[in-house]
Design an enzyme around this catalytic site. Structure first.
Site, PDB file in Angstrom:
ATOM      1  N   CYS A 187       0.835  -1.204   0.000  1.00 45.75           N
ATOM      2  CA  CYS A 187       0.000   0.000   0.000  1.00 45.75           C
ATOM      3  C   CYS A 187       0.875   1.261   0.000  1.00 45.75           C
ATOM      4  O   CYS A 187       1.465   1.589  -1.023  1.00 45.75           O
ATOM      5  CB  CYS A 187      -0.996  -0.029   1.151  1.00 45.75           C
ATOM      6  SG  CYS A 187      -2.369   1.133   0.916  1.00 45.75           S
TER       7      CYS A 187
ATOM      8  N   HIS B 215      -3.752  -5.116   0.451  1.00 41.09           N
ATOM      9  CA  HIS B 215      -3.203  -5.539   1.743  1.00 41.09           C
ATOM     10  C   HIS B 215      -3.350  -7.043   1.965  1.00 41.09           C
ATOM     11  O   HIS B 215      -4.331  -7.489   2.580  1.00 41.09           O
ATOM     12  CB  HIS B 215      -3.940  -4.821   2.874  1.00 41.09           C
ATOM     13  CG  HIS B 215      -3.581  -3.391   3.059  1.00 41.09           C
ATOM     14  ND1 HIS B 215      -2.487  -2.984   3.793  1.00 41.09           N
ATOM     15  CD2 HIS B 215      -4.173  -2.258   2.602  1.00 41.09           C
ATOM     16  CE1 HIS B 215      -2.422  -1.657   3.796  1.00 41.09           C
ATOM     17  NE2 HIS B 215      -3.422  -1.194   3.081  1.00 41.09           N
TER      18      HIS B 215
ATOM     19  N   GLU C 160      -1.884  -8.676   4.135  1.00 43.40           N
ATOM     20  CA  GLU C 160      -1.739  -8.911   5.579  1.00 43.40           C
ATOM     21  C   GLU C 160      -3.017  -8.622   6.363  1.00 43.40           C
ATOM     22  O   GLU C 160      -3.090  -8.919   7.560  1.00 43.40           O
ATOM     23  CB  GLU C 160      -0.581  -8.079   6.140  1.00 43.40           C
ATOM     24  CG  GLU C 160      -0.900  -6.628   6.466  1.00 43.40           C
ATOM     25  CD  GLU C 160      -0.920  -5.683   5.270  1.00 43.40           C
ATOM     26  OE1 GLU C 160      -0.846  -4.461   5.488  1.00 43.40           O
ATOM     27  OE2 GLU C 160      -1.019  -6.162   4.124  1.00 43.40           O
TER      28      GLU C 160
END
Length: 236
Positions: free
Chosen positions: A94, A172, A174
């Protein structure tokens, strides 16, 4: 293997209470891959001694813009170039995706098309890959030598390889659904309400985070950034 986390922001309190910090999120994403994480909170001017302070590097997300005037932006860009010049592997997520592109000669802007928030699909390696996104800024001009490896209609430069050792992604991998849920609750006022409603409705849609984690980890461990492990094989 030491993975240096260049932390460029802090997760909201609600995220930290439920899912932990960026270090915790990436620790879970790369669990079992042999990384020992060492975090440098560059957003608080906590910088490593140099690009050789870790075996590989990761630049996190942030609420800040890469183009904003903060005292840590210029030294971070310098460090990114030093990491590249030393040949250490690096990935960016990001904001990390954006600041790496900017540091290497690209351009980032607050996208006039607005926000991308929630479950999104991207074309990567000839297949559709689903991930959670949360951004308005985008890489709009590529640095010299960059290769776009993933995109969708809204984000044309969603996954970029900078040479053999640097891979960056706009969404993202994660983020579990609970992080998106917390971000919706703490939303910027500029995110359209209908987009937030759809993001919440899509929280349980499957994402390909594990597949992306394999690719990112491979690059951090020395594999070429352009070698997509899940790419569809094209028959002659």
């Amino acid at each position: 293997m030491i993975l240096g986390i260049l932390q460029t922001g802090h997760v909201p309190e609600q995220v930290a209470a439920r899912d932990g910090t960026y270090t915790d999120l990436f620790g879970k994403l790369f669990a079992g891959r042999g990384f020992s994480l060492r975090t440098f909170s560059v957003v608080d001017m906590d910088f490593p001694t140099g690009p050789d302070a870790a075996d590989a590097w990761l630049v996190t997300g942030s609420r800040h813009g890469a183009y904003e005037d903060h005292p840590w932006i210029a030294p971070l860009e310098a460090l990114i170039r030093e990491i590249r010049d030393l040949g250490r592997p690096m990935v960016g997520i990001c904001f990390g995706h954006q600041i790496i592109a900017q540091a290497l000669g690209g351009r980032v802007e607050k996208f006039t098309g607005g926000w991308s928030a929630g479950h999104r699909s991207y074309q990567i390696g000839g297949r559709e890959v689903a991930l959670f996104a949360w951004h308005q800024d985008q890489v709009v001009d590529l640095p010299e030598g960059a290769t776009v490896l993933g995109a969708n209609d809204f984000t044309q430069n969603a996954v970029i390889a900078h040479g053999a050792g640097i891979l960056t992604v706009q969404p993202h991998p994660e983020f579990p659904p609970s992080v998106i849920d917390a971000l919706i609750d703490n939303r910027p006022t500029t995110v359209p309400p209908e987009m937030l409603a759809q993001a919440r409705a899509d929280l349980q849609q499957p994402v390909d985070s594990a597949m992306m984690a394999e690719w990112l980890a491979d690059v951090l461990q020395g594999a070429p950034a352009t070698r997509i492990p899940f790419a569809q094989q094209v028959r002659a």
